[in-house]
Design a protein around this motif. Sequence first.
Motif, PDB file in Angstrom:
ATOM      1  N   HIS A 110       0.818  -1.099   0.017  1.00 35.71           N
ATOM      2  CA  HIS A 110      -0.039  -0.217   0.010  1.00 35.71           C
ATOM      3  C   HIS A 110       0.879   1.313  -0.032  1.00 35.71           C
ATOM      4  CE1 HIS A 110      -4.073   1.880   1.378  1.00 35.71           C
ATOM      5  NE2 HIS A 110      -3.242   3.006   1.170  1.00 35.71           N
ATOM      6  N   HIS A 153       1.119   5.438  -2.326  1.00 31.46           N
ATOM      7  CA  HIS A 153       0.498   6.236  -3.235  1.00 31.46           C
ATOM      8  C   HIS A 153       1.516   6.977  -3.823  1.00 31.46           C
ATOM      9  CE1 HIS A 153      -3.713   6.413  -1.361  1.00 31.46           C
ATOM     10  NE2 HIS A 153      -3.026   5.761  -0.361  1.00 31.46           N
ATOM     11  N   HIS A 205      -9.690   1.428   0.999  1.00 28.12           N
ATOM     12  CA  HIS A 205      -9.294   2.394   2.221  1.00 28.12           C
ATOM     13  C   HIS A 205     -10.758   1.868   2.759  1.00 28.12           C
ATOM     14  CE1 HIS A 205      -6.194   3.871  -0.279  1.00 28.12           C
ATOM     15  NE2 HIS A 205      -5.777   4.479   0.673  1.00 28.12           N
ATOM     16  N   HIS A 248      -5.937  -0.351   6.037  1.00 29.18           N
ATOM     17  CA  HIS A 248      -5.907   0.394   7.034  1.00 29.18           C
ATOM     18  C   HIS A 248      -6.905  -0.139   8.306  1.00 29.18           C
ATOM     19  CE1 HIS A 248      -3.964   3.830   5.313  1.00 29.18           C
ATOM     20  NE2 HIS A 248      -4.758   3.757   4.381  1.00 29.18           N
ATOM     21  N   ASP A 262       2.458   3.591   2.749  1.00 26.51           N
ATOM     22  CA  ASP A 262       1.046   4.371   2.728  1.00 26.51           C
ATOM     23  C   ASP A 262       1.663   5.628   1.858  1.00 26.51           C
ATOM     24  OD1 ASP A 262      -1.373   5.204   2.289  1.00 26.51           O
ATOM     25  OD2 ASP A 262      -1.715   5.434   4.445  1.00 26.51           O
TER      26      ASP A 262
HETATM   27 FE   FE2 Z   1      -3.692   4.885   1.446  1.00 23.69          FE
END
Ligand code: FE2
Length: 403
Positions: A55, A57, A207, A239, A306
Amino acid sequence: MLIKNVKIENADREADVRIKNGTICEIGENLKALEGEEIIEGQGGLMLPPFVDCHIHLDTCLSLDATGANTSGTLFEGIRVWSEYRKNLDKDEVQERALRTLHLYQEKGVQYVRSHVDISNDLTAFEALLELKEKVADEIELQLVAFPQDGVLTSEKVQKNLETAVSMGADVVGGIPHFELTREHGERSIQLIIELAQKYDRLVDIHCDEIDDDYSRFLEVLAAKAYETGMGKKVSASHTTAMHSYNNAYCSKLFRVLKMSGVNIIANPLVNVNLQGRFDTYPKRRGITRIKELLENGINVSMGHDDMYDPFYPLGNGDMTEVLAMGLHLCHMMGYRELNDSYRIITYNGANTLNLEPERYGIAVGRPANFNIFKGGSFFEVLRSRQGIRHSVRNGRVINSKE
Ligand code: FE2
């Protein structure tokens, strides 16, 4: 190539590993080098399959200088700051930042990455990363999640962009039900995402409940859908930090449906310990899902960074042992056995989450020669010393060496 004297996955005894044509063709003790064979001396160090970051971005990573800071430190200010910046995204600039991030991963022995890409405003970042995925394929395997950061039911544009990105080649359909307008919108968003994934035969990664609200309970909705549709292990929930705040009786009921469904849980300890608990005074919640109990119940848990140096998190360097160590501290998983075995969370569990075919991952004869060699002889030692990797090998080729 012959790798001499490595301890494969915490084994007591040292072994040698022979590689031919990018594949592991022999594992044994005291293998004799063939004429002209390249030899790497493992020196009794640990050998593990490559790390998996489930995970990240990549579209936001390393953007903090340009976006400006998140002064409250909350997820919601992070989203606001990012939403301003993304209005003028440039394809080359996104690719350049993403490539620098992937180089950080490569240095730290990560060879599999799942990246969410915000498609809410336009498809600039998605197109940039789709191109990059092909360019880096020899060295790092990238899965892309079409991610509607604003909520898929916010506007018809977001919904349209989501389907376009999926049809263009996104591997995974994303979502954010706890950020939709109401609980009812959140539930509808999950239904829409599951249907889209079924239509295009894609994975799902939501998410899910990334909030300190014990009434945020979309995980059960997602797990029930994964169970009813038979999508099961193709579905992941990222998450799930609200689980930190659920009461134990509800959690017990929730774990039943999680087990029935087979969904994967992805924890992001570095970022969530930063973002969560921001509305608390004292005591402050740790902002992490129940990793220890989930694993004890046979549920697949993996991890991700993340974010790195962006409005959601100012640090991060691609080192999955750092992500893991934070999770182990926060979840009281500090017994010797727990620490030593925890490599599975950022290797095999990650590979399961990404739905990699079993024959494509792991250290065994016939599998691709993808692995890392460390200085310490056990994962406990690797975590304790943080000396990092000595060699990273992909398809039989050394792609990173510290010597
Ligand atoms: Fe995220």
